[in-house]
Design an enzyme around this catalytic site. Structure first.
Site, PDB file in Angstrom:
ATOM      1  N   LYS A 119      34.324  63.462   6.011  1.00  0.00           N
ATOM      2  CA  LYS A 119      34.321  64.928   5.946  1.00  0.00           C
ATOM      3  C   LYS A 119      32.907  65.499   6.024  1.00  0.00           C
ATOM      4  CE  LYS A 119      38.855  65.478   3.933  1.00  0.00           C
ATOM      5  NZ  LYS A 119      39.253  64.047   3.930  1.00  0.00           N
TER       6      LYS A 119
HETATM    7  C1  LIG Z   1      40.358  63.502   4.442  1.00  0.00           C
HETATM    8  C2  LIG Z   1      40.390  62.021   4.656  1.00  0.00           C
HETATM    9  C3  LIG Z   1      41.325  61.410   5.533  1.00  0.00           C
HETATM   10  C4  LIG Z   1      42.380  62.205   6.269  1.00  0.00           C
HETATM   11  O1  LIG Z   1      41.850  63.020   7.295  1.00  0.00           O
HETATM   12  P1  LIG Z   1      42.716  64.230   7.896  1.00  0.00           P
HETATM   13  O2  LIG Z   1      41.785  64.974   8.768  1.00  0.00           O
HETATM   14  O3  LIG Z   1      43.183  65.037   6.702  1.00  0.00           O
HETATM   15  O4  LIG Z   1      43.864  63.622   8.639  1.00  0.00           O
HETATM   16  C5  LIG Z   1      41.260  60.038   5.714  1.00  0.00           C
HETATM   17  N1  LIG Z   1      40.369  59.286   5.045  1.00  0.00           N
HETATM   18  C6  LIG Z   1      39.470  59.832   4.193  1.00  0.00           C
HETATM   19  C7  LIG Z   1      38.530  58.939   3.477  1.00  0.00           C
HETATM   20  C8  LIG Z   1      39.440  61.212   3.975  1.00  0.00           C
HETATM   21  O5  LIG Z   1      38.541  61.741   3.116  1.00  0.00           O
END
Ligand SMILES: *Cc1c(COP(=O)(O)O)cnc(C)c1O
Length: 474
Positions: free
Chosen positions: A120
């Site tokens: 993120k």
């Molecule tokens: C948020 C997240 C996901 C999922 O991603 P999306 O965009 O919500 O599908 C997968 N792995 C980690 C470590 C995350 O923080």
């Protein structure tokens, strides 16, 4: 470039106009009115670019209301080896999203080398710089209000700390996050970051945020904003690393590559879909879910049946524990030929707690859009972590393990498969100890983070209390 709503009943707006907002007024999500196309010659020119130049080549085709020189500066300030420096042995921080070869035609794409050790950061850091730039131009300020169970909140705080014109009010469930996650957030001492520990569970915190957002007068007076996963700025930033990963594992543009994406809210894989729509030669997009398999069910049966929060499992890949995949609407808009009226009708049912059936479109979704899917569970996740360490000497986290597990099931071994590494193992210590019997390595700069002084407020589950807190601190 204008942005339109997936429900077809909102005015088209420019990038800067949609940046600070969330949903479109008609309840839909924003998408560009058309996808810019990259030709074979364009791809050849982009092949050897570094991450910053690549990001500019892509984002400048989607953002046309920020002068090019300013956009370039924003990107150059965001994607630096200092910010994305937590690389593995053999990787170079300058690559920003380096790959790691596991075996022939099987790679990891490391997206978690930023400050909070999860993918993120890739998008949120850009959002921090973009927010500051746009607010500075208009002389406005924003108060970002959010609820988090871990990853999103810390990524938002690290992106917005010290940014002029931005304050962050982040609610989290009191004493329910891991010690590491708590320390990551609460040790921030910046004046514009407010951590609020709510005496309840995540859903209580989430409900408080919703209640404040539904008070339109309060929301307008205090310029309440959000950085949740439906924000278009987050999606657009994520398109870049699909290009970077593609170029890293190919020699020429006639080759195709598949990507396996650990998925929850469908934000990450939606960016992959957009990269494919822009002309990147992607073969398959693999949607990997955990036990919360609403997306896997859709791609196997055509039925989209979101579960309520009460039917969402708490798993050992917790950042994928979702009941409704909020970005999924963007993909369905493209599947329905960008017909906002049809999307509206489908989501009218979803918003009333119902489901819909697109099974007649499944062949198209597989053949034309390249989607396949699979799911994982705790036992297979633990096994994948162990086998990856044994076979390749590489330690992966629980989310990445879900991606790799499904990738191995569905791959065609003649096509390069790139598994997106969405978090570093250090972030999920307990599960890693269960899998491997040892504490995963932690970037040295984060050693002892749990002992740092913490700044946070404790609050009852009360909408009035959070409103009073915002009033008192703005
Ligand atoms: C948020 C997240 C996901 C999922 O991603 P999306 O965009 O919500 O599908 C997968 N792995 C980690 C470590 C995350 O923080």
């Amino acid at each position: 470039m204008k942005y339109i709503s997936t429900r077809g009943r909102s005015p088209a707006l420019s990038f800067s106009e949609i940046l600070l907002g969330g949903l479109a007024p008609d309840g839909g999500l924003y998408l560009p009115e058309h996808y810019p196309q990259f030709s074979d010659d364009d791809l050849t020119a982009m092949r050897d670019m570094d991450y910053r130049d690549l990001a500019f080549a892509i984002l400048s085709r989607l953002i046309d209301d920020i002068p090019a020189a300013d956009l370039k500066t924003i990107i150059d300030n965001t994607y630096t080896a200092q910010v994305y420096g937590f690389t593995r042995a053999g990787q170079h921080a300058e690559d920003i999203t380096p790959t790691l070869k596991l075996e022939d035609n099987l790679y990891l794409l490391s997206l978690s080398n930023g400050p909070t050790l999860a993918f993120k950061d890739m998008a949120m850091q850009l959002l921090g710089h973009l927010f500051e730039y746009v607010l500075n131009k208009t002389g406005e300020t924003t108060n970002i209000l959010g609820a988090t169970s871990g990853d999103t909140g810390s990524a938002a705080e690290y992106a917005m700390r010290g940014k002029k014109g931005v304050r962050v009010f982040m609610l989290s469930p009191h004493q329910k996050m891991s010690r590491f996650q708590t320390a990551q957030m609460f040790s921030l001492q910046d004046d514009n970051i407010f951590n609020i520990a709510v005496k309840g569970v995540f859903d209580d915190a989430q409900d408080m945020v919703k209640a404040v957002s539904n008070d339109h007068a309060f929301k307008a007076k205090y310029k309440i904003g959000a950085v949740n996963s439906i924000n278009w700025g987050r999606i657009v930033a994520q398109v870049v690393y699909y290009f970077k990963g593609y170029f890293a594992v190919t020699q020429h543009n006639q080759q195709k590559v598949s990507f396996s994406v650990p998925s929850g809210n469908f934000g990450n894989v939606c960016a992959g879909h957009i990269a494919r729509m822009m002309g990147l030669p992607i073969d398959k997009l693999v949607v990997a879910t955990n036990e919360n398999d609403v997306l896997d069910e859709f791609f196997k049966t055509g039925q989209y049946r979101p579960r309520g929060a009460a039917n969402t499992y708490h798993t050992s890949s917790p950042s994928m524990d979702i009941s409704k995949a909020s970005n999924f609407e963007r993909f369905v808009f493209d599947v329905m030929g960008q017909d906002g009226a049809k999307v509206s009708a489908l989501w009218q049912r979803v918003d009333q707690g119902g489901s819909f059936d697109l099974s007649s479109l499944l062949p198209t979704i597989g053949a034309e859009f390249g989607f396949v899917s699979g799911s994982s569970n705790h036992a297979s996740r633990m096994q994948t972590i162990r086998q990856t360490k044994e076979k390749y000497g590489v330690v992966i986290d629980t989310h990445t393990a879900d991606g790799l597990k499904v990738a191995l099931e569905v791959r065609d071994i003649a096509t390069p498969m790139v598994v997106l590494e969405t978090a570093l193992p250090a972030k999920f210590e307990d599960a890693m100890v269960e899998a491997l019997g040892e504490i995963p390595p932690r970037p040295t700069s984060l050693n002892g983070i749990e002992a740092l002084p913490q700044k946070f407020a404790v609050m009852d589950v009360s909408v009035d209390a959070i409103k009073a807190f915002i009033e008192a601190n703005t």
